[in-house]
Design a protein around this motif. Sequence first.
Motif, PDB file in Angstrom:
ATOM      1  N   ASP A   1       0.854  -1.181   0.000  1.00 46.25           N
ATOM      2  CA  ASP A   1       0.000   0.000   0.000  1.00 46.25           C
ATOM      3  C   ASP A   1       0.895   1.238   0.000  1.00 46.25           C
ATOM      4  O   ASP A   1       1.272   1.740   1.045  1.00 46.25           O
ATOM      5  N   ARG A   2       1.252   1.707  -1.186  1.00 47.70           N
ATOM      6  CA  ARG A   2       2.167   2.843  -1.326  1.00 47.70           C
ATOM      7  C   ARG A   2       1.456   4.156  -1.016  1.00 47.70           C
ATOM      8  O   ARG A   2       0.260   4.285  -1.205  1.00 47.70           O
ATOM      9  N   TRP A   3       2.239   5.145  -0.583  1.00 52.42           N
ATOM     10  CA  TRP A   3       1.686   6.478  -0.318  1.00 52.42           C
ATOM     11  C   TRP A   3       1.359   7.211  -1.602  1.00 52.42           C
ATOM     12  O   TRP A   3       0.430   8.009  -1.646  1.00 52.42           O
ATOM     13  N   PHE A   4       2.125   6.972  -2.670  1.00 51.11           N
ATOM     14  CA  PHE A   4       1.927   7.670  -3.935  1.00 51.11           C
ATOM     15  C   PHE A   4       1.666   6.662  -5.044  1.00 51.11           C
ATOM     16  O   PHE A   4       2.530   5.853  -5.373  1.00 51.11           O
ATOM     17  N   SER A   5       0.451   6.716  -5.597  1.00 52.17           N
ATOM     18  CA  SER A   5       0.071   5.837  -6.699  1.00 52.17           C
ATOM     19  C   SER A   5      -1.178   6.416  -7.356  1.00 52.17           C
ATOM     20  O   SER A   5      -1.796   7.343  -6.829  1.00 52.17           O
ATOM     21  N   SER A   6      -1.548   5.858  -8.478  1.00 49.66           N
ATOM     22  CA  SER A   6      -2.766   6.335  -9.140  1.00 49.66           C
ATOM     23  C   SER A   6      -3.993   6.071  -8.269  1.00 49.66           C
ATOM     24  O   SER A   6      -4.957   6.843  -8.296  1.00 49.66           O
ATOM     25  N   ASP A   7      -3.954   5.031  -7.469  1.00 46.29           N
ATOM     26  CA  ASP A   7      -5.056   4.742  -6.547  1.00 46.29           C
ATOM     27  C   ASP A   7      -5.244   5.878  -5.545  1.00 46.29           C
ATOM     28  O   ASP A   7      -6.369   6.263  -5.227  1.00 46.29           O
ATOM     29  N   LYS A   8      -4.138   6.431  -5.063  1.00 47.27           N
ATOM     30  CA  LYS A   8      -4.235   7.521  -4.079  1.00 47.27           C
ATOM     31  C   LYS A   8      -4.792   8.787  -4.722  1.00 47.27           C
ATOM     32  O   LYS A   8      -5.552   9.528  -4.100  1.00 47.27           O
ATOM     33  N   VAL A   9      -4.440   9.044  -5.975  1.00 48.75           N
ATOM     34  CA  VAL A   9      -5.001  10.191  -6.699  1.00 48.75           C
ATOM     35  C   VAL A   9      -6.509  10.017  -6.839  1.00 48.75           C
ATOM     36  O   VAL A   9      -7.276  10.967  -6.649  1.00 48.75           O
ATOM     37  N   LYS A  10      -6.943   8.802  -7.134  1.00 45.78           N
ATOM     38  CA  LYS A  10      -8.385   8.529  -7.244  1.00 45.78           C
ATOM     39  C   LYS A  10      -9.089   8.777  -5.916  1.00 45.78           C
ATOM     40  O   LYS A  10     -10.173   9.358  -5.884  1.00 45.78           O
ATOM     41  N   HIS A  11      -8.479   8.329  -4.832  1.00 47.91           N
ATOM     42  CA  HIS A  11      -9.075   8.563  -3.511  1.00 47.91           C
ATOM     43  C   HIS A  11      -9.203  10.062  -3.243  1.00 47.91           C
ATOM     44  O   HIS A  11     -10.245  10.527  -2.778  1.00 47.91           O
ATOM     45  N   PHE A  12      -8.146  10.813  -3.531  1.00 43.35           N
ATOM     46  CA  PHE A  12      -8.157  12.259  -3.332  1.00 43.35           C
ATOM     47  C   PHE A  12      -9.284  12.905  -4.144  1.00 43.35           C
ATOM     48  O   PHE A  12     -10.079  13.696  -3.615  1.00 43.35           O
ATOM     49  N   LEU A  13      -9.369  12.560  -5.423  1.00 44.22           N
ATOM     50  CA  LEU A  13     -10.346  13.191  -6.314  1.00 44.22           C
ATOM     51  C   LEU A  13     -11.782  12.804  -5.982  1.00 44.22           C
ATOM     52  O   LEU A  13     -12.685  13.650  -6.014  1.00 44.22           O
ATOM     53  N   VAL A  14     -12.019  11.544  -5.663  1.00 43.70           N
ATOM     54  CA  VAL A  14     -13.382  11.115  -5.328  1.00 43.70           C
ATOM     55  C   VAL A  14     -13.846  11.782  -4.031  1.00 43.70           C
ATOM     56  O   VAL A  14     -14.975  12.267  -3.933  1.00 43.70           O
ATOM     57  N   ALA A  15     -12.968  11.840  -3.040  1.00 48.28           N
ATOM     58  CA  ALA A  15     -13.345  12.491  -1.780  1.00 48.28           C
ATOM     59  C   ALA A  15     -13.618  13.979  -1.997  1.00 48.28           C
ATOM     60  O   ALA A  15     -14.590  14.522  -1.454  1.00 48.28           O
TER      61      ALA A  15
END
Length: 100
Positions: free
Chosen positions: A22-36
Amino acid sequence: MLHLLVALSLHAPPREEHGGGDRWFSSDKVKHFLVAAFVQNVTYGTARAAGVNHRSSLVGASIATALVSVGKEVRDQHSGGHFSIRDLTWDAAGAAGATV
């Protein structure tokens, strides 16, 4: 800030969803940021359009965003994934960014 997040996610090595770490920086984290941020904005805007005052709209939007974020992590855990505090951190950052 958003440009930095997108750039970092594009340079992150590909990985399995939470399975490879579970990396701090990934496309998944960008998705979490944008959806929230999206949930926070839409909920706040809808409440304000309905005549709710600023403070109550902000509280309601924050609660809705938290419920969506935690609900997603609970669903991930029940479907064989992992409950990720890092995902929730990015969700909180997205909500805070939208609030500012």
